[in-house]
Design a protein around this motif. Structure first.
Motif, PDB file in Angstrom:
ATOM      1  N   ILE A 246      -8.409  -9.167 -11.222  1.00 17.71           N
ATOM      2  CA  ILE A 246      -9.179  -8.380 -10.724  1.00 17.71           C
ATOM      3  C   ILE A 246      -9.396  -8.430  -9.220  1.00 17.71           C
ATOM      4  N   ALA A 247      -9.731  -9.514  -8.994  1.00 17.65           N
ATOM      5  CA  ALA A 247      -9.851 -10.169  -7.479  1.00 17.65           C
ATOM      6  C   ALA A 247      -8.670  -9.837  -6.918  1.00 17.65           C
ATOM      7  N   HIS A 248      -7.697  -9.981  -7.436  1.00 26.41           N
ATOM      8  CA  HIS A 248      -6.342  -9.989  -6.575  1.00 26.41           C
ATOM      9  C   HIS A 248      -6.016  -8.283  -6.332  1.00 26.41           C
ATOM     10  N   HIS A 249      -6.141  -7.533  -7.213  1.00 28.89           N
ATOM     11  CA  HIS A 249      -6.303  -6.112  -6.960  1.00 28.89           C
ATOM     12  C   HIS A 249      -7.407  -5.669  -6.336  1.00 28.89           C
ATOM     13  N   ALA A 250      -8.362  -6.087  -6.107  1.00 33.29           N
ATOM     14  CA  ALA A 250      -9.555  -5.683  -5.335  1.00 33.29           C
ATOM     15  C   ALA A 250      -9.189  -6.013  -3.735  1.00 33.29           C
ATOM     16  N   ASN A 251      -8.654  -7.196  -3.529  1.00 31.24           N
ATOM     17  CA  ASN A 251      -8.183  -7.682  -2.411  1.00 31.24           C
ATOM     18  C   ASN A 251      -7.026  -6.812  -1.668  1.00 31.24           C
ATOM     19  N   TRP A 252      -6.049  -6.589  -2.651  1.00 34.42           N
ATOM     20  CA  TRP A 252      -5.088  -5.521  -2.089  1.00 34.42           C
ATOM     21  C   TRP A 252      -5.708  -4.369  -1.582  1.00 34.42           C
ATOM     22  N   MET A 253      -6.526  -3.854  -2.470  1.00 41.24           N
ATOM     23  CA  MET A 253      -7.192  -2.562  -2.183  1.00 41.24           C
ATOM     24  C   MET A 253      -7.708  -2.532  -0.936  1.00 41.24           C
ATOM     25  N   ILE A 254      -8.800  -3.531  -0.560  1.00 43.79           N
ATOM     26  CA  ILE A 254      -9.482  -3.560   0.560  1.00 43.79           C
ATOM     27  C   ILE A 254      -8.329  -3.614   1.878  1.00 43.79           C
ATOM     28  N   PHE A 255      -7.391  -4.531   1.657  1.00 44.60           N
ATOM     29  CA  PHE A 255      -6.305  -4.451   2.931  1.00 44.60           C
ATOM     30  C   PHE A 255      -5.812  -3.505   3.160  1.00 44.60           C
ATOM     31  N   THR A 256      -5.122  -2.807   2.089  1.00 40.84           N
ATOM     32  CA  THR A 256      -4.406  -1.568   2.138  1.00 40.84           C
ATOM     33  C   THR A 256      -5.258  -0.373   2.587  1.00 40.84           C
ATOM     34  N   ARG A 257      -6.447  -0.173   2.308  1.00 39.20           N
ATOM     35  CA  ARG A 257      -7.311   0.689   2.588  1.00 39.20           C
ATOM     36  C   ARG A 257      -7.626   0.717   4.156  1.00 39.20           C
ATOM     37  N   SER A 258      -7.983  -0.562   4.456  1.00 36.91           N
ATOM     38  CA  SER A 258      -8.527  -1.043   5.835  1.00 36.91           C
ATOM     39  C   SER A 258      -7.233  -0.800   6.876  1.00 36.91           C
ATOM     40  N   ARG A 259      -5.968  -1.214   6.402  1.00 42.85           N
ATOM     41  CA  ARG A 259      -4.967  -0.906   7.319  1.00 42.85           C
ATOM     42  C   ARG A 259      -4.652   0.483   7.623  1.00 42.85           C
ATOM     43  N   ILE A 260      -4.638   1.474   6.716  1.00 42.68           N
ATOM     44  CA  ILE A 260      -4.537   2.836   6.948  1.00 42.68           C
ATOM     45  C   ILE A 260      -5.669   3.144   7.734  1.00 42.68           C
ATOM     46  N   ASP A 261      -6.865   2.822   7.418  1.00 46.10           N
ATOM     47  CA  ASP A 261      -8.029   3.468   8.192  1.00 46.10           C
ATOM     48  C   ASP A 261      -8.027   2.958   9.630  1.00 46.10           C
ATOM     49  N   PHE A 262      -7.538   1.498   9.850  1.00 45.04           N
ATOM     50  CA  PHE A 262      -7.456   1.139  11.102  1.00 45.04           C
ATOM     51  C   PHE A 262      -6.791   2.056  12.000  1.00 45.04           C
ATOM     52  N   TRP A 263      -5.606   2.265  11.663  1.00 45.07           N
ATOM     53  CA  TRP A 263      -4.552   2.864  12.454  1.00 45.07           C
ATOM     54  C   TRP A 263      -4.965   4.480  12.856  1.00 45.07           C
ATOM     55  N   GLU A 264      -5.734   5.013  11.569  1.00 39.65           N
ATOM     56  CA  GLU A 264      -6.238   6.222  11.753  1.00 39.65           C
ATOM     57  C   GLU A 264      -7.259   6.404  12.748  1.00 39.65           C
ATOM     58  N   ALA A 265      -8.353   5.446  12.747  1.00 42.76           N
ATOM     59  CA  ALA A 265      -9.419   5.393  13.690  1.00 42.76           C
ATOM     60  C   ALA A 265      -8.868   5.178  15.161  1.00 42.76           C
ATOM     61  N   PHE A 266      -7.903   4.038  15.229  1.00 46.19           N
ATOM     62  CA  PHE A 266      -7.000   3.993  16.667  1.00 46.19           C
ATOM     63  C   PHE A 266      -6.657   5.203  16.973  1.00 46.19           C
ATOM     64  N   ARG A 267      -5.995   5.933  16.259  1.00 45.93           N
ATOM     65  CA  ARG A 267      -5.165   7.208  16.716  1.00 45.93           C
ATOM     66  C   ARG A 267      -6.378   8.080  17.389  1.00 45.93           C
ATOM     67  N   LYS A 268      -7.625   8.190  16.571  1.00 39.72           N
ATOM     68  CA  LYS A 268      -8.717   8.989  17.080  1.00 39.72           C
ATOM     69  C   LYS A 268      -9.591   8.511  18.155  1.00 39.72           C
ATOM     70  N   TYR A 269      -9.183   7.439  18.746  1.00 40.77           N
ATOM     71  CA  TYR A 269      -9.897   6.672  19.758  1.00 40.77           C
ATOM     72  C   TYR A 269     -11.067   6.157  19.272  1.00 40.77           C
TER      73      TYR A 269
END
Length: 294
Positions: A246-269
């Protein structure tokens, strides 16, 4: 007979609350019911509609109604309601959803009474729009007649709140107290169901006995990269308590979500928001290293 508590969370649901309460009032049971309605300071006519409907409440239902003087927010309102529970079992139906089978509570009650090794059971829920028209995919998910484990509940998010019936003793469990302790958590339903599986087994029922309403103002509607920061917090609490797969899945979810959101926020300045997601990415440095190697 043992009492069943029903928790109904309400906020600005004047269009839907009558159908919700009618679905509760129609339940045919051989046990008493405690109906806990927590209105989170609705600004529409929800309060008046509730008070009018409660004039016709069935005799086997005792009502505990709170119309809050200030808005608490969905998760604190949920915590508040759970503290009011006095029944042996608890069922849930948020103000915009409703039950469709008059025997729903009795079926689930009879199962848990006859199977003490289980602490939770659930069933299918159909999906409807604001006008009660079935949505194309019809069901929220596909619940089968079998036992479910903690990991698959977490990975699939397939159990809908309107379908759940649990032992109230789960609310005193270590899993509940340690994972649902933060009033800023975005969601509270799935993490509660997970805590129930620590106290006992979970039974799925291939019956459709409730309706989940999808509409534009629902808590889970749409995507929001700022809201995802709160989702990360929930996943981190889950990882810290459950460990292993469960921890393994949670960590992957956090990383994947944040990676996508990081670039989305970056593109929006929106650099401050991008930086917050970057911090989550760096916290998962082991996963980041694997991702970069791939």
């Amino acid at each position: 007979m043992n009492k069943v508590s029903i928790v109904v969370l309400v906020y600005n649901q004047e269009k839907f609350i009558e159908k919700n309460l009618r679905g509760i009032f129609m339940q045919k049971t051989n046990f008493p019911i405690e109906l806990i309605i927590s209105n989170d300071k609705s600004t529409d006519k929800t309060d008046k509609i509730i008070r009018d409907l409660l004039k016709d409440v069935p005799k086997n239902i005792d009502v505990v109604y709170t119309n809050h003087e200030k808005n608490l927010g969905s998760t604190p309102n949920f915590y508040y309601s759970l503290k009011k529970v006095t029944g042996k079992y608890v069922a849930f139906c948020e103000g915009d959803d409703y039950w469709t089978d008059e025997n729903k509570l009795q079926i689930q009650y009879d199962f848990l009474e006859a199977n003490p090794s289980y602490s939770i059971c659930c069933h299918n829920a159909k999906q409807v729009d604001e006008n009660d028209i079935l949505i194309n995919d019809n069901q929220f998910s596909s619940i089968e007649n079998r036992d479910y484990n903690t990991l698959e509940i977490y990975k699939n998010w397939q159990v809908h709140t309107t379908s759940v019936f649990i032992k109230s003793s789960v609310l005193e469990s270590d899993a509940f107290k340690k994972t649902l302790k933060d009033p800023t958590l975005l969601y509270f339903d799935t993490i509660l169901f997970m805590s129930a599986t620590v106290s006992g087994k979970m039974k799925g029922m291939n019956l459709t006995m409730s309706a989940y309403r999808r509409h534009s103002v629902g808590l889970s509607a749409g995507t929001d990269i700022k809201r995802d920061l709160r989702h990360n917090k929930l996943d981190q609490i889950t990882a810290d308590f459950y460990k292993n797969k469960i921890a393994h899945h949670a960590n992957w979810m956090i990383f994947t979500r944040s990676r996508i959101d990081f670039w989305e926020a970056f593109r929006k300045y929106d650099f401050p928001l991008a930086f917050q997601h970057l911090k989550w990415i760096l916290r998962k440095y082991k996963i980041l290293r694997i991702y970069l190697l791939k």
